[in-house]
Design an enzyme around this catalytic site. Structure first.
Site, PDB file in Angstrom:
ATOM      1  N   GLU A 197      -9.202 -19.633  -3.572  1.00  0.00           N
ATOM      2  CA  GLU A 197     -10.486 -18.970  -3.838  1.00  0.00           C
ATOM      3  C   GLU A 197     -11.629 -19.941  -3.518  1.00  0.00           C
ATOM      4  O   GLU A 197     -12.717 -19.527  -3.151  1.00  0.00           O
ATOM      5  CB  GLU A 197     -10.556 -18.509  -5.300  1.00  0.00           C
ATOM      6  CG  GLU A 197     -11.614 -17.450  -5.531  1.00  0.00           C
ATOM      7  CD  GLU A 197     -11.506 -16.752  -6.882  1.00  0.00           C
ATOM      8  OE1 GLU A 197     -11.104 -15.581  -6.926  1.00  0.00           O
ATOM      9  OE2 GLU A 197     -11.827 -17.395  -7.906  1.00  0.00           O
ATOM     10  N   GLY A 238     -15.194 -19.832 -12.561  1.00  0.00           N
ATOM     11  CA  GLY A 238     -14.041 -19.269 -13.272  1.00  0.00           C
ATOM     12  C   GLY A 238     -12.786 -20.098 -13.080  1.00  0.00           C
ATOM     13  O   GLY A 238     -12.044 -20.383 -14.024  1.00  0.00           O
ATOM     14  N   ARG A 239     -12.534 -20.529 -11.847  1.00  0.00           N
ATOM     15  CA  ARG A 239     -11.284 -21.262 -11.562  1.00  0.00           C
ATOM     16  C   ARG A 239     -11.382 -22.726 -11.972  1.00  0.00           C
ATOM     17  O   ARG A 239     -10.441 -23.485 -11.798  1.00  0.00           O
ATOM     18  CB  ARG A 239     -10.915 -21.121 -10.092  1.00  0.00           C
ATOM     19  CG  ARG A 239     -12.028 -21.472  -9.129  1.00  0.00           C
ATOM     20  CD  ARG A 239     -11.718 -20.976  -7.726  1.00  0.00           C
ATOM     21  NE  ARG A 239     -12.825 -21.207  -6.800  1.00  0.00           N
ATOM     22  CZ  ARG A 239     -13.837 -20.389  -6.606  1.00  0.00           C
ATOM     23  NH1 ARG A 239     -13.934 -19.277  -7.312  1.00  0.00           N
ATOM     24  NH2 ARG A 239     -14.781 -20.659  -5.716  1.00  0.00           N
ATOM     25  N   HIS A 291      17.211 -23.879  -3.730  1.00  0.00           N
ATOM     26  CA  HIS A 291      18.288 -22.911  -3.494  1.00  0.00           C
ATOM     27  C   HIS A 291      17.719 -21.580  -3.048  1.00  0.00           C
ATOM     28  O   HIS A 291      18.394 -20.540  -3.155  1.00  0.00           O
ATOM     29  CB  HIS A 291      19.124 -22.762  -4.766  1.00  0.00           C
ATOM     30  CG  HIS A 291      19.788 -24.054  -5.134  1.00  0.00           C
ATOM     31  ND1 HIS A 291      21.021 -24.421  -4.631  1.00  0.00           N
ATOM     32  CD2 HIS A 291      19.347 -25.098  -5.873  1.00  0.00           C
ATOM     33  CE1 HIS A 291      21.328 -25.627  -5.099  1.00  0.00           C
ATOM     34  NE2 HIS A 291      20.322 -26.074  -5.836  1.00  0.00           N
ATOM     35  N   LYS A 336     -15.702 -14.571 -18.074  1.00  0.00           N
ATOM     36  CA  LYS A 336     -16.980 -15.246 -17.841  1.00  0.00           C
ATOM     37  C   LYS A 336     -18.125 -14.226 -17.779  1.00  0.00           C
ATOM     38  O   LYS A 336     -19.132 -14.361 -18.439  1.00  0.00           O
ATOM     39  CB  LYS A 336     -16.895 -16.057 -16.545  1.00  0.00           C
ATOM     40  CG  LYS A 336     -18.169 -16.772 -16.197  1.00  0.00           C
ATOM     41  CD  LYS A 336     -18.033 -17.617 -14.950  1.00  0.00           C
ATOM     42  CE  LYS A 336     -19.399 -18.096 -14.497  1.00  0.00           C
ATOM     43  NZ  LYS A 336     -19.359 -18.857 -13.257  1.00  0.00           N
ATOM     44  N   LYS A 347     -13.083  -4.806  -4.822  1.00  0.00           N
ATOM     45  CA  LYS A 347     -13.453  -4.294  -6.154  1.00  0.00           C
ATOM     46  C   LYS A 347     -14.341  -3.061  -6.022  1.00  0.00           C
ATOM     47  O   LYS A 347     -14.150  -2.061  -6.696  1.00  0.00           O
ATOM     48  CB  LYS A 347     -14.239  -5.361  -6.930  1.00  0.00           C
ATOM     49  CG  LYS A 347     -13.444  -6.553  -7.402  1.00  0.00           C
ATOM     50  CD  LYS A 347     -14.350  -7.412  -8.289  1.00  0.00           C
ATOM     51  CE  LYS A 347     -13.809  -8.800  -8.497  1.00  0.00           C
ATOM     52  NZ  LYS A 347     -14.708  -9.676  -9.231  1.00  0.00           N
ATOM     53  N   GLU A 370     -10.475  -5.101 -14.965  1.00  0.00           N
ATOM     54  CA  GLU A 370      -9.117  -5.284 -15.511  1.00  0.00           C
ATOM     55  C   GLU A 370      -9.190  -5.745 -16.960  1.00  0.00           C
ATOM     56  O   GLU A 370      -8.509  -5.221 -17.849  1.00  0.00           O
ATOM     57  CB  GLU A 370      -8.344  -6.337 -14.700  1.00  0.00           C
ATOM     58  CG  GLU A 370      -7.977  -5.923 -13.292  1.00  0.00           C
ATOM     59  CD  GLU A 370      -9.035  -6.302 -12.268  1.00  0.00           C
ATOM     60  OE1 GLU A 370     -10.229  -6.430 -12.651  1.00  0.00           O
ATOM     61  OE2 GLU A 370      -8.676  -6.464 -11.092  1.00  0.00           O
TER      62      GLU A 370
END
Ligand code: F6P
Length: 541
Positions: free
Chosen positions: A353, A267-268, A384, A207, A504, A213
């Site tokens: 977030e 973003g999410r 399990h 965005k 960050k 990263e």
């Protein structure tokens, strides 16, 4: 000072009501009301919600509805749909709902028709995807694209990965899709290990186009391509999805190969924007349109259905009841559908977030709990592994069990076996097993206590017919609006994410200290200093 929320009459009544019912067992609630299952269920867009195995009564539900109304849920919902700047800390509209509005509608925001903008980008995405999928789009050596690698992180990765896995059944199988998110070089190295550059297309999804990263991975991808094919290959092997054309151009991607979106898409909340380009490439434009239609249908349900029958509002309110009154700190999401294996990871960002916030819209520190921890795994694998704690541990974990009536890959008895577990888990968690029942089974006395299951553990069961693109859209929109419901009542900004900033900034400060060839002067705390020294020593710096 007591918060606005705690002063609401409905909240006060809920506190009193909670004292009265906190110890009531689901066994009693079901025994007292043979119609409980039908009364405490709702349905929208092919998703049947059974919430009867929550620790609620008629009075609880009425008070939760009152709380929603006193908190202005309907007004705030309408404000969102109308493009008001409800993201107050960033002064932005919150309009992911506009991403799926039909082409023949319009929504004017700050003087611009955002629906027309959305459909302009969708049309370009469709053309591009048809070209790539048909082999018309050629790489630098004239070969068609066989591999697509999405490079992004957070909302620019989790939605695309989840949707790709979820809709794999509908995907073009001769197109390989890969996703690189982690700045750990292993992620990139393994993603391209068996690929060749001249058949590979990279989608750089960010965005902001500033995320360290993603830009680090994007540079490595560009080196990987240009080392073999030369600089001129970038135009045929890279496209970008971003809101930032300037930085996309500076990176060297032609902005005619860029698909845009807008600051009013968080973003999410962006998997159905151009961030969904990899999804559209995988499943094709028609299926992508069905996905959007599913989102929109659930938006319309949330916008128009009365709160008493409004599935996202109901789930949001039940979650709030569990979180704030019972104090249950986490929610498990267990899809009994292998294709939804990345849904829990996707929902973690969406919910945590958004609602992991400690101050109100006015900046006052809250005096109640906000966002729960979300986690999960597909059933039956989780059974399990960690379900033991959910059944008998001291922490109570409300669980969303998501089941389907039909498998996309029916083989023999698999699907009925799978589905029986959805119903069995909800039953076992609610009703457990009493000491008397355990004894009646002839259990040796010294293990009776070990085998008792207290029950009274809340679940929602979401039952659907079959996983389609449309259903996936509706399911994701349901959780988006659940988050909205809770954020509104908690009086927080569900659309910013300031909490991720400090880490960050500190990382950017530490990078040169790790890279320096001379011993750097460190002035962190003693622990951080020592960790950096130890790291450098082991790296022989
Ligand atoms: O670090 C958090 C975050 O800002 C998320 O909200 C976002 O989804 C992610 O980083 C990626 O951001 P971008 O798409 O700008 O690279």
């Amino acid at each position: 000072m007591t918060s606005r929320l705690r002063q609401r009459p409905a909240w006060r009544k809920l506190e009193e009501h909670f004292e009265a019912i906190k110890d009531v067992h689901l066994r009693e609630l079901f025994a007292d009301d043979p119609h409980r299952a039908t009364k405490f269920s709702a349905e929208a867009e092919g998703i049947y919600l059974d919430f009867s195995k929550n620790r609620v009564t008629d009075e609880t539900m009425a008070l939760l509805m009152q709380l929603a109304r006193e908190s202005g849920l309907e007004e705030r919902r309408d404000a969102m749909f109308n493009g008001a700047h409800i993201n107050v800390s960033e002064d932005r509209a919150v309009l992911h709902v506009a991403l799926r509005m039909p082409a023949d509608t319009s929504l004017m925001v700050d003087g611009v028709d955002v629906v027309a903008q959305v459909h302009g980008v969708l049309a370009r995405m469709r053309d591009f995807c048809v070209n790539v999928r048909s082999g018309q789009w050629k790489g630098a050596t004239g070969k068609p694209i066989k591999n697509v690698v999405n490079v992004g992180i957070g909302g620019s990765d989790l939605g695309p990965v989840m949707a790709y896995e979820a809709l794999r059944h509908y995907s073009q199988r001769d197109l390989t899709l890969r996703f690189v998110s982690n700045v750990d070089s292993t992620d990139f190295a393994e993603a391209v290990r068996d690929l060749v550059p001249d058949e590979t297309l990279f989608i750089i999804s960010s965005k902001t186009f500033t995320t360290l990263e993603t830009l680090t991975n994007a540079r490595s991808a560009r080196d990987w391509v240009t080392t073999t094919l030369g600089e001129h290959a970038v135009a045929r092997h890279f496209v970008a999805v971003s809101t930032n054309d300037q930085l996309v151009a500076e990176f060297g991607i032609d902005t005619s190969n860029m698909f845009g979106f807008w600051d009013w898409v968080g973003g999410r909340y962006s998997m159905d924007s151009a961030i969904g380009l990899s999804t559209m490439l995988a499943v094709g434009p028609e299926h992508f349109d069905e996905l959007l239609a599913g989102f929109h249908a659930m938006d319309e349900h949330f916008r128009t259905a009365p709160l008493e029958k409004n599935v996202p509002a109901l789930m949001g309110l039940l979650g709030l009841w569990n979180r704030d009154f019972f104090g249950f700190a986490s929610v498990g999401v267990m899809p009994y559908e292998q294709y939804l294996k990345r849904l829990p990871a996707y929902l973690q960002q969406l919910t945590m977030e958004s609602n992991g916030k400690h101050v109100t819209l006015e900046g006052e520190v809250v005096d109640y709990d906000t966002g729960a921890l979300y986690w999960g795994e597909p059933g039956t694998n989780g059974q399990h592994s960690f379900y033991q704690l959910i059944h008998q541990g001291t922490a109570i974990v409300p669980v969303d069990l998501i089941g389907f009536a039909r498998s996309l890959n029916p083989i023999g008895p698999h699907h009925d076996i799978l589905s029986s577990n959805v119903f069995a888990q909800a039953e076992a968690l609610a009703f457990g097993k009493t000491e008397a029942q355990v004894r009646a089974e002839g259990t040796p006395e010294h293990v009776v206590a070990h085998r008792v299951m207290e029950g009274n553990r809340p679940t929602n069961v979401l039952l659907c017919e079959v996983l389609t693109p449309r259903l996936l859209g509706s399911l994701i929109a349901l959780y988006e609006h659940l988050v909205f419901t809770q954020g509104t009542i908690w009086d927080i900004d569900s659309f910013d994410q300031w909490g991720v900033e400090l880490g960050k900034v500190l990382a950017v400060r530490i990078i040169p200290e790790l890279e320096a060839s001379e011993e750097p002067v460190l002035d962190h705390d003693s622990s951080t200093n020592e960790l950096i020294r130890r790291y450098r020593a082991w790296k022989q710096r």
